[in-house]
Design a protein around this motif. Structure first.
Motif, short mmCIF file in Angstrom:
data_model
loop_
_atom_site.label_atom_id
_atom_site.label_comp_id
_atom_site.label_asym_id
_atom_site.label_seq_id
_atom_site.Cartn_x
_atom_site.Cartn_y
_atom_site.Cartn_z
N LEU A 553 -3.44 3.73 4.02
CA LEU A 553 -2.01 3.73 3.72
C LEU A 553 -1.58 2.43 3.03
O LEU A 553 -0.44 2.31 2.59
CB LEU A 553 -1.19 3.93 5.01
N LEU A 554 -2.52 1.45 2.94
CA LEU A 554 -2.14 0.14 2.40
C LEU A 554 -1.65 0.18 0.95
O LEU A 554 -0.58 -0.35 0.66
CB LEU A 554 -3.32 -0.84 2.58
N PRO A 555 -2.40 0.80 0.01
CA PRO A 555 -1.93 0.74 -1.38
C PRO A 555 -0.54 1.35 -1.56
O PRO A 555 0.30 0.79 -2.27
CB PRO A 555 -2.98 1.54 -2.15
N GLY A 556 -0.29 2.45 -0.89
CA GLY A 556 1.01 3.11 -1.02
C GLY A 556 2.14 2.23 -0.52
O GLY A 556 3.18 2.09 -1.17
N LEU A 557 1.94 1.61 0.65
CA LEU A 557 3.00 0.77 1.21
C LEU A 557 3.18 -0.50 0.39
O LEU A 557 4.30 -0.99 0.22
CB LEU A 557 2.71 0.45 2.68
N LEU A 558 2.06 -1.04 -0.14
CA LEU A 558 2.19 -2.21 -1.01
C LEU A 558 3.02 -1.87 -2.25
O LEU A 558 3.90 -2.63 -2.66
CB LEU A 558 0.81 -2.71 -1.44
N THR A 559 2.76 -0.69 -2.82
CA THR A 559 3.52 -0.27 -3.99
C THR A 559 5.00 -0.15 -3.63
O THR A 559 5.88 -0.56 -4.39
CB THR A 559 2.98 1.08 -4.51
N ALA A 560 5.26 0.40 -2.43
CA ALA A 560 6.65 0.58 -2.01
C ALA A 560 7.34 -0.77 -1.81
O ALA A 560 8.48 -0.98 -2.23
CB ALA A 560 6.71 1.40 -0.73
N VAL A 561 6.64 -1.72 -1.17
CA VAL A 561 7.25 -3.04 -0.96
C VAL A 561 7.43 -3.74 -2.32
O VAL A 561 8.47 -4.36 -2.58
CB VAL A 561 6.39 -3.90 0.00
N ALA A 562 6.43 -3.59 -3.19
CA ALA A 562 6.54 -4.22 -4.51
C ALA A 562 7.74 -3.65 -5.28
O ALA A 562 8.49 -4.38 -5.92
CB ALA A 562 5.25 -3.99 -5.31
N TYR A 563 7.94 -2.34 -5.16
CA TYR A 563 9.10 -1.71 -5.81
C TYR A 563 10.38 -2.36 -5.29
O TYR A 563 11.28 -2.70 -6.05
CB TYR A 563 9.11 -0.21 -5.53
N ASN A 564 10.44 -2.55 -3.98
CA ASN A 564 11.64 -3.15 -3.39
C ASN A 564 11.81 -4.60 -3.83
O ASN A 564 12.93 -5.02 -4.11
CB ASN A 564 11.60 -3.02 -1.87
N TYR A 565 10.71 -5.34 -3.91
CA TYR A 565 10.83 -6.73 -4.38
C TYR A 565 11.35 -6.76 -5.81
O TYR A 565 12.17 -7.59 -6.17
CB TYR A 565 9.49 -7.46 -4.26
N TYR A 664 0.27 -7.58 -6.61
CA TYR A 664 1.41 -6.67 -6.52
C TYR A 664 2.74 -7.40 -6.80
O TYR A 664 3.81 -6.82 -6.66
CB TYR A 664 1.48 -6.02 -5.12
N GLU A 665 2.64 -8.68 -7.15
CA GLU A 665 3.83 -9.50 -7.44
C GLU A 665 4.80 -9.55 -6.25
O GLU A 665 6.02 -9.47 -6.40
CB GLU A 665 4.54 -9.03 -8.71
N ILE A 666 4.22 -9.65 -5.05
CA ILE A 666 5.04 -9.85 -3.85
C ILE A 666 4.89 -11.31 -3.47
O ILE A 666 3.77 -11.77 -3.23
CB ILE A 666 4.56 -8.93 -2.69
N GLU A 667 6.01 -12.04 -3.46
CA GLU A 667 5.89 -13.49 -3.34
C GLU A 667 5.97 -14.01 -1.92
O GLU A 667 6.01 -15.21 -1.69
CB GLU A 667 6.96 -14.16 -4.21
#
Ligand SMILES: [Zn+2]
Lengths: 790, 356
Positions: A553-565, A664-667
């Motif tokens: 489930l990691l890639p999907g949730l990372l994409t979701a958090v990245a979208y939010n960032y 994922y550009e999450i800082e």
């Protein structure tokens, strides 16, 4: 399928409110998507094109002068170029309100005045043709109101959605039959007779080599055929039903198809050596040039029509060949009315991308018993629309392949009544079935009638199918409504209840449930630093970015958090439950599918994940053991731990690898928790109902102990030692302080635990508490590189 | 000075002392002067010995009355000081309750999960259990057992995503040319098949879950979406039972103003088959744009379980009959909140998700 009231009425005296009739058709399973009463279209008149000129300042529009009465022509700007000077066209005068609600006004287009609008069939709601201005037949009166002139005012057009099991309703006659039965009015297909002369056998012959492919081939020879314009009434009916008028021969062909549901084809007889036609399946490597001048490669199962030399001259039921096409010089015609194996037509038309009104009908199965009637109708109509008439030669040529057997089904009145939940009498059943072409006979048994299925209902085969026909014509809505009751109480399973509890723990901790795409791009796996030998791939993904089933489930949730960032929603805290997929050697071929729970908490360190796990443990009454492990896939190499329940590994937690977060550009840091939900739920079920400990009435004593502990030892190990050493008087134990400082030895941190001791049967004395305390200290100091801090 | 004057004087003196105090503390400090043997009035007890026997009772009463008076005065003063102390204390504790710094920290279930749970709860209340099954399925469970053999024309109703099993991928019999091995379920019907295979009737269950179609995402389609299907298999189950069950569900889920109706339709796995419509939830049947002025909206498909399907699952279709129904969950969620674009539910934007 569209139907027109005036056309239906040629088969049955159907009358009534257009919307009530629409309700009847919907209730019969022919869902009405649109009911349209053809309006007079005030303001739209017949106009003559008097002149055509280029627009001086625009290439995409031209200037048209139209005449609607004797007088000065009016100039309009028009975006279509299909008309010629002298053509009659529909013209919307200023002030006309079009069917879509637009009002025509005088406009200036790039410096030129436009005083109305030339209309396409689609703009008038008369068909689907948007491609050009509608060209009207020449005999219309210029200036006359269009709809009156076309004889359409007050007619009603219904657009029906026909289910795949209703080939009969793919025709005007079939719809009329169903509707007439509902309205209890007579229905009849006329017997069209045409005078003929001579003998056709000398001119044409038909040979079926594959009777399964072609159950029946009916033909007729016509002479004196001239290709011209069909009459207005025919053009209008075709247009309204969504077909474009072409010429008299094609229009008659389409008209018969729409009317009786029988696609048909015409050959220029002079281009058929000895008038011979054969039917067989194609063999490998054969090809044909079809009517649209495309060369088509054929495959062994395609149905073929061949000439005397066995050369393909048409793809059965799909498209005719160019070599025998009707032209302006045609005089003798062979008209084909054949039935084809539905599957063969479906396969071939799908493969060649040649789906048409004809193939749609063949795929559902056409009525083999109406062939002769349909041929007669064709001849009758072509004779009528050809100036001076045509000559019909000899008898109908009619060759049978393997015609379907007529099916008779014993139908139990009691069974129909049970299935439909209403007591029908045998007579009621007979009265419902007879008007739609089923033949019903009595048998020796009172309960059983023998029902013979008409050839136009190939979908109907069994007693249950007959039950549907009875229900349909009786009316689904009139059957009544009863509610059966389960003998058991409704409930969620323990697993389902616990899944809900777990989701509540997540939302209680402030997490939002996300539903990321379960499909990944192949490089999403490496982007999240996961190690998956063989991900489960899709055979026919829509896009390569969605070609892999998630192994985590990691890639999907990372994409979701990245979208939010990227949308300035920093600090998003998301969770998800759902299956992940892993390749498996299981003999079923199914991949291994396990349900996971994962949480990704941005702007938080690993302890956010451990807190979440503690909340879960407390709610589920489970004990999770953590073991710090360096370099877990996807995780921060020095901030990760695996999670056990006893000997079973159930997941991992920590922080996401900073390098992954960067990609994922999450800082921010992100805490991560992943659990095998299935295992956790099973463990939680196993501790449910474990009996409680009565609360002791004796006072408790608190003991705080702080140790200097080497960094190589997990805090949980000290805790475990304390728990064991404290014995049964231990009521609770928790770590309450951790600190690192220069005052401590290097490689050592202070861990402070708080213990509450309590006996079930007495007040512990100071001495007794002291003994436990001492035992704990000695146990920790002897088992670990740890010492009590003063 | 008479005895009575002395008592009156002492009483006045005591009250005067009380009046001089300004708070509880100073009141406490003079208590020895007010009460007890050593107090001003207490000291006068000795006078009892100095008066005649017949007068002693009167003096005693006068002393008692004076003492009672002082006690009341003291009590009143104490009450007064306590009240003012409390007032002062409360004033210092005054709060502006709108100064809360807390930021709400409760999460949210996804709209689809909320809708699914609501549906499950309604069906549980109607006596159903909830069944689940795998999302990757065999061709048998997703199609063949459901009366959709390979190359059945109705298979084209389902744009199916197949799994690539490498050299284990089986290609179909050539009729349709598609792989027939493992796929992502196109509906939750395979769960129904699994339930019928493993459970003896009577069966009353719903199968909610995620399903997949090879469909490009747009405002009303997603390749991944959610469905709930229901299955009842029992003795004597009829089409009227289906209609009644859907009515009951509709009223329970949407409320009493919403009812349902059946229209004949076609599905390979049911016979007779029907579409079921519900009263338009926007206009409650009056006709509006959403329902294209019909007053009804199409919710899902249903019908009597096809005898071939029962036979494929080892159920004797002469003894048992059943009905099944199914509809989309995502569209229900959309309808309930008037969401215009299905894709909004799957961006995972917290500003969207927090609203539910
Ligand atoms: Zn409405």
């Amino acid at each position: 399928m569209k139907v027109l009231l005036s056309w239906l009425r040629e088969f049955a005296p159907i009358e009534g409110d257009p919307y009530e009739l629409a309700d009847h058709m919907s209730d019969l399973g022919m869902a009405v998507e649109e009911t349209r009463i053809l309006n007079p279209l005030e303001g739209v008149v017949v106009a003559r094109v008097a002149d055509l000129r280029p627009h001086p300042k625009a290439d995409r529009i031209q200037l048209v002068d139209v005449e609607i009465e004797n007088g000065d022509p009016m100039q309009v700007c028009c975006g279509a170029f299909n008309m010629s000077v002298g053509d009659l066209i529909p013209f919307a005068t200023i002030g006309t309100v079009m069917p879509d609600g637009m009002e025509i006004s005088q406009r200036e287009m790039r410096g030129e005045m436009s005083n109305g609008m030339c209309c396409s069939a689609a703009e008038l709601g008369l068909g689907s043709d948007h491609d050009g201005i509608m060209i009207l037949p020449e005999h219309l009166e210029t200036g006359a109101p269009l709809m009156q002139e076309l004889g359409l005012v007050g007619d009603i057009l219904w657009d029906l959605e026909i289910n795949p099991n209703r080939p009969d309703a793919m025709s005007v006659a079939g719809v009329a039959r169903d509707l007439a039965a509902r309205l209890d009015v007579p229905f009849e297909i006329p017997e069209w007779t045409v005078p003929s002369s001579g003998a056709a056998e000398d001119l044409a012959s038909i040979q079926i080599d594959d009777g399964v492919l072609c159950p029946r081939f009916t033909g007729r020879v016509l002479r004196g055929v001239t290709v011209g314009k069909s009459p207005l009434w025919m053009q209008m009916r075709l247009t309204l039903l969504g077909m474009r008028p072409i010429n008299s021969v094609v229009d008659v062909s389409n008209y018969v198809m729409l009317e009786l549901g029988t696609p048909n084809h015409t050959y220029d007889l002079s281009l058929l050596p000895n008038g011979h036609i054969g039917v067989r399946r194609a063999s490998d490597g054969e090809s044909i040039t079809t009517l649209d001048d495309q060369e088509r490669m054929l495959q062994p199962n395609d149905g073929l029509i061949v000439n005397e030399a066995d050369e393909p001259i048409g793809i059965a039921g799909v498209m005719g060949g160019a070599s025998t096409e009707i032209s302006d010089t045609t005089d003798s015609v062979l008209v084909e009315l054949a039935c084809w194996e539905p599957r063969s037509i479906a396969r071939t038309s799908q493969r060649l991308g040649l789906r048409s009104e004809a193939s749609a009908r063949f795929e559902r199965g056409t009525d083999w018993q109406i062939n002769v009637t349909a041929v007669q109708r064709f001849c009758h109509l072509l004779n009528e629309v050809t100036p001076g008439g045509i000559e019909i030669v000899g008898e109908v040529l009619d060759v049978a392949g393997t015609t379907p057997d007529s099916i008779s089904v014993p139908v139990r009145t009691s069974r129909i009544s049970m299935l439909l939940g209403r007591d029908f009498s045998s007579e009621e059943i007979r009265n419902l079935l007879t008007p739609i072409g089923f033949d019903v006979e009595n048998t020796d048994s009172q309960d059983v009638q023998l029902v013979t299925i008409p050839s136009f209902r190939p979908d109907t085969e069994t007693e249950t199918d007959i039950a549907e026909e009875v229900a349909r014509h009786y009316g689904y809505g009139k059957l009544g409504a009863t509610v059966p009751r389960s003998p058991d109480a409704g409930h969620l399973s323990p697993q389902q209840k616990l899944r809900r509890v777990i989701r509540q723990v997540m939302t209680g901790a402030g997490l939002i449930e996300a539903m990321p795409n379960p499909f990944l791009a192949p490089d999403d796996i490496t982007k999240a630093a996961l190690i998956v030998e063989e991900p489960v791939r899709l055979l026919n993904p829509l896009a390569v970015e969605e070609s892999v089933l998630r192994p985590s489930l990691l890639p999907g949730l990372l994409t979701a958090v990245a979208y939010n960032y990227s949308h300035r929603n920093m600090g998003a805290k998301l969770f998800e439950t759902g299956p992940v997929f892993e390749a498996s050697e299981d003999s079923s071929g199914l991949p291994l599918e396990t349900e996971h729970l994962a949480a990704l908490i941005s702007n938080a360190d690993a302890f956010a994940a451990t807190s979440l796990l503690k909340d879960l443990a407390s709610t589920l009454k489970l004990e999770f053991q953590l073991t710090n492990v360096d370099g877990l896939a996807g995780l921060h190499p020095t901030r990760g731990a695996k999670i056990n329940i006893g000997d079973t590994e159930v997941g991992s937690l920590g922080e996401v690898d900073p390098a992954v977060l960067r990609s994922y550009e999450i800082e921010d840091r992100c805490a991560w928790l992943n659990l095998r939900l299935d295992l956790v739920i099973e463990a939680a079920i196993s501790v449910e109902g474990v009996s409680y400990q009565p609360v002791s009435t004796f006072p408790s004593s608190d003991v705080d102990l702080a140790f200097a502990v080497g960094e190589q030892v997990q805090a949980s190990e000290i805790e475990m030692t304390l728990r064991k050493a404290a014995g049964e008087e231990l009521q609770s134990l928790h770590l309450f302080d951790v600190f690192r400082s220069g005052q401590l030895d290097e490689g050592v941190r202070s861990l402070a635990f708080s213990m509450r001791l309590q006996a079930k049967d007495k007040t512990l004395t100071d001495e007794e508490v002291g003994v436990v305390r001492q035992r704990c200290i000695e146990a920790v100091e002897s088992a670990h590189p740890a010492s009590l801090r003063a | 000075m008479s005895v009575y004057d002395q008592i009156a004087e002492a009483k006045a003196a005591s009250v005067g002392e009380i009046e001089k105090t300004g708070d509880l503390e100073s009141l406490k400090a003079i208590e020895p002067m007010l009460f007890g043997k050593k107090s001003t009035l207490g000291g006068l007890k000795r006078l009892m010995g100095e008066v005649d026997a017949q007068e002693r009772a009167d003096v005693g009463q006068a002393l008692n009355e004076a003492q009672l008076f002082v006690r009341e005065a003291h009590e009143a003063a104490k009450k007064k000081f306590e009240l003012s102390d409390r007032r002062a204390q409360l004033e210092t504790e005054r709060l502006d309750l709108t100064e809360s710094l807390h930021v709400a920290n409760r999460g949210h279930l996804h709209l689809v999960t909320q809708t699914m749970e609501r549906l499950e709860d309604v069906f549980v209340g109607m006596g159903f259990t909830v069944s689940e099954g795998p999302q990757a399925e065999t061709d048998w469970y997703n199609f063949e057992a459901l009366n959709l053999p390979a190359a059945h024309p109705a298979r084209s109703m389902f744009d199916t995503l197949y799994l690539d099993l490498g050299d284990r991928t089986e290609i179909g019999d050539g009729e349709g040319g598609e792989a027939t091995n493992i796929l992502l379920r196109t509906h939750t019907s395979p769960v129904q098949v699994r339930v019928m295979e493993s459970t003896a009737p009577p069966i009353y269950t719903v199968c909610p879950g995620r399903v997949f179609r090879r469909d490009t995402a747009d405002a009303s389609h997603m390749p991944v979406f959610h469905q709930i299907e229901g299955l009842v298999v029992d003795r004597g189950i009829s089409l009227a039972d289906l209609a009644g069950t859907l009515n009951e569900f509709t009223a329970a889920y949407f409320g009493g103003a919403i009812s349902s109706r059946l229209r004949p339709s076609y599905f390979p796995f049911t016979e007779p088959s029907a579409e079921f419509d519900i009263t338009c939830v926007i206009c409650e049947g009056d006709g509006c744009q959403t329902c294209q002025r019909t007053g009804w909206i199409e919710l899902g498909g249903c019908g009597m379980v096809h005898p071939n399907v029962l036979a494929n699952c080892g159920v004797d279709s002469e003894e048992w009959t059943g009905f099944a129904f199914g509809f989309g969950i995502d569209r229900l969620a959309l309808m309930r909140y008037g969401i215009k674009d299905l894709r909004d539910m799957y961006t995972n934007d917290v500003r969207f998700l927090e609203q539910f």
